[in-house]
Design an enzyme around this catalytic site. Sequence first.
Site, PDB file in Angstrom:
ATOM      1  N   TYR A  38       0.784  -1.244   0.000  1.00 17.45           N
ATOM      2  CA  TYR A  38       0.000   0.000   0.000  1.00 17.45           C
ATOM      3  C   TYR A  38       0.812   1.288   0.000  1.00 17.45           C
ATOM      4  CZ  TYR A  38      -3.807  -3.219   0.529  1.00 17.45           C
ATOM      5  OH  TYR A  38      -4.680  -4.240   0.313  1.00 17.45           O
TER       6      TYR A  38
ATOM      7  N   ARG B 116      -9.722 -13.055  -8.024  1.00 16.92           N
ATOM      8  CA  ARG B 116      -8.326 -12.927  -8.456  1.00 16.92           C
ATOM      9  C   ARG B 116      -7.577 -14.090  -7.819  1.00 16.92           C
ATOM     10  NH1 ARG B 116      -5.715  -8.723  -5.516  1.00 16.92           N
ATOM     11  NH2 ARG B 116      -4.572 -10.422  -4.563  1.00 16.92           N
TER      12      ARG B 116
ATOM     13  N   ASP C 155      -4.132 -16.027  -7.090  1.00 16.03           N
ATOM     14  CA  ASP C 155      -2.709 -15.671  -6.962  1.00 16.03           C
ATOM     15  C   ASP C 155      -1.826 -16.913  -6.858  1.00 16.03           C
ATOM     16  OD1 ASP C 155      -3.875 -13.181  -6.777  1.00 16.03           O
ATOM     17  OD2 ASP C 155      -3.379 -12.869  -4.666  1.00 16.03           O
TER      18      ASP C 155
HETATM   19  P1  ATP Z   1      -4.047 -10.395  -0.039  1.00 17.51           P
HETATM   20  O1  ATP Z   1      -3.871  -8.970   0.310  1.00 17.51           O
HETATM   21  O2  ATP Z   1      -3.629 -10.658  -1.470  1.00 17.51           O
HETATM   22  O3  ATP Z   1      -5.361 -10.963   0.294  1.00 17.51           O
HETATM   23  P2  ATP Z   1      -2.963 -12.060   2.136  1.00 17.51           P
HETATM   24  O4  ATP Z   1      -2.991 -11.199   3.313  1.00 17.51           O
HETATM   25  O5  ATP Z   1      -4.067 -13.044   1.976  1.00 17.51           O
HETATM   26  O6  ATP Z   1      -2.875 -11.199   0.792  1.00 17.51           O
HETATM   27  P3  ATP Z   1      -0.847 -13.917   1.302  1.00 17.51           P
HETATM   28  O7  ATP Z   1      -1.070 -13.628  -0.119  1.00 17.51           O
HETATM   29  O8  ATP Z   1      -1.184 -15.278   1.778  1.00 17.51           O
HETATM   30  O9  ATP Z   1      -1.554 -12.816   2.216  1.00 17.51           O
HETATM   31  O10 ATP Z   1       0.693 -13.660   1.674  1.00 17.51           O
HETATM   32  C1  ATP Z   1       1.245 -12.361   1.536  1.00 17.51           C
HETATM   33  C2  ATP Z   1       2.586 -12.418   0.857  1.00 17.51           C
HETATM   34  O11 ATP Z   1       3.521 -13.186   1.633  1.00 17.51           O
HETATM   35  C3  ATP Z   1       2.609 -13.093  -0.502  1.00 17.51           C
HETATM   36  O12 ATP Z   1       2.172 -12.226  -1.510  1.00 17.51           O
HETATM   37  C4  ATP Z   1       4.088 -13.470  -0.612  1.00 17.51           C
HETATM   38  O13 ATP Z   1       4.897 -12.339  -0.900  1.00 17.51           O
HETATM   39  C5  ATP Z   1       4.424 -13.908   0.798  1.00 17.51           C
HETATM   40  N1  ATP Z   1       4.186 -15.356   1.004  1.00 17.51           N
HETATM   41  C6  ATP Z   1       3.110 -15.868   1.616  1.00 17.51           C
HETATM   42  N2  ATP Z   1       3.167 -17.212   1.695  1.00 17.51           N
HETATM   43  C7  ATP Z   1       4.325 -17.576   1.123  1.00 17.51           C
HETATM   44  C8  ATP Z   1       4.964 -18.832   0.895  1.00 17.51           C
HETATM   45  N3  ATP Z   1       4.406 -19.973   1.314  1.00 17.51           N
HETATM   46  N4  ATP Z   1       6.166 -18.824   0.256  1.00 17.51           N
HETATM   47  C9  ATP Z   1       6.727 -17.666  -0.167  1.00 17.51           C
HETATM   48  N5  ATP Z   1       6.175 -16.442   0.025  1.00 17.51           N
HETATM   49  C10 ATP Z   1       4.985 -16.382   0.661  1.00 17.51           C
HETATM   50 MG    MG Z   2      -2.190 -12.298  -1.201  1.00 15.20          MG
END
Ligand code: ATP
Ligand code: MG
Length: 339
Positions: free
Chosen positions: A245, A284, A286
């Site tokens: 952000y 979306r 990912d």
């Molecule tokens: P969003 O805002 O997209 O909903 P989120 O809070 O659900 O995100 P994740 O996408 O699960 O979170 O994880 C955030 C970030 O952490 C990922 O984009 C990546 O950069 C890193 N990450 C998470 N899990 C892993 C993993 N298992 N291996 C490597 N990097 C990871």
């Molecule tokens: Mg994410």
Amino acid sequence: VKKRILLLAGGQSGEHEVSLRSARSVLSALPRDQFDVTPVVISPQGRWLAPGDTQRALESGEAQGGGDLVLHRAATAEGYDAVFPLLHGPMGEDGTIQGLLTLAGIPFVGSGVLGSAVSMDKVMTKQVLASAGVPQVAWRLAVRREWQTRPEEVRARAGELGYPLFVKPANLGSSVGISKVNHAGELERALDLAFDLDRRVILEAMTAHKPREVEVGILGNDAPIASPVGELRFDADFYDYETKYTEGRATMHIPAPLPPEVAERVRTLALAAFRALDCAGLARVDFFYVEQTGELFLNEVNTMPGFTTTSMYPKLFEAAGLSYSELVTRLVELALEER
Ligand code: ATP
Ligand code: MG
Ligand code: MG
Ligand code: MG
């Protein structure tokens, strides 16, 4: 005759701000000759703001004022043809609002109760997608009570995955509460943080190398289509809240420079995941792409992705020839579609 649309924004999650930004974009993009749009901002405390307070909240980015509690307002939403619940995270993207609207009998944009709830919970998502044969990193579940009473069991689970690993609240977004844990000594702090935010926590093995992060948009109900694949690049250990952000910290690349067969695999797996999770309207999806090994892992499915005019999801469909305003129009049509 114009369709009456109720646009819900803000909400009670940590992604309140992001939602207001998305709502401003959607509000100005829904064609006025087709739609009569009423925005309602939900405050962080769960109050549904009156029109004047809603207008001020959209302009200032800060929701203030009283207003009704959610249940009362939903009953008065009967006069709308469809609702666009542009809310992210818990109490918005997780099936709660979707349940309310289903009870009230009002069509809405996006996934229903089941698809929303399962996609929001990272553990349930992994379980469902594993049975659909979608590749994912190794993971373990821990619940708060276990961490409080049998921490050694939780530590052992982390040990099985090896380090580094990621600790995440199971039901959140925007990287809130997520830690990269480099060794066992960092585990306690990461688990305490995650359990402050959720009763369920997921431990995830990190990919063998820092992955490339690629995303694809899905649009449709029972005959969904996939957008071109996009990639996010940033200069940080992982895609944390600040990187997400802070203006200019990450760049979007559409289409992602990938071998064509990898891009095709991303699209195929994303469509399979969308179906397996019973998503609708949009999502979306990912992925992590490990260039060194050629491995592809599905990371998560966001059923109400960021939706400003510069967000990934609308940009992906713009690359497919669908303008932002055509896209939001299509989403409302999909909400009204017989299924
Ligand atoms: P969003 O805002 O997209 O909903 P989120 O809070 O659900 O995100 P994740 O996408 O699960 O979170 O994880 C955030 C970030 O952490 C990922 O984009 C990546 O950069 C890193 N990450 C998470 N899990 C892993 C993993 N298992 N291996 C490597 N990097 C990871
Ligand atoms: Mg994410
Ligand atoms: Mg997420
Ligand atoms: Mg999200």
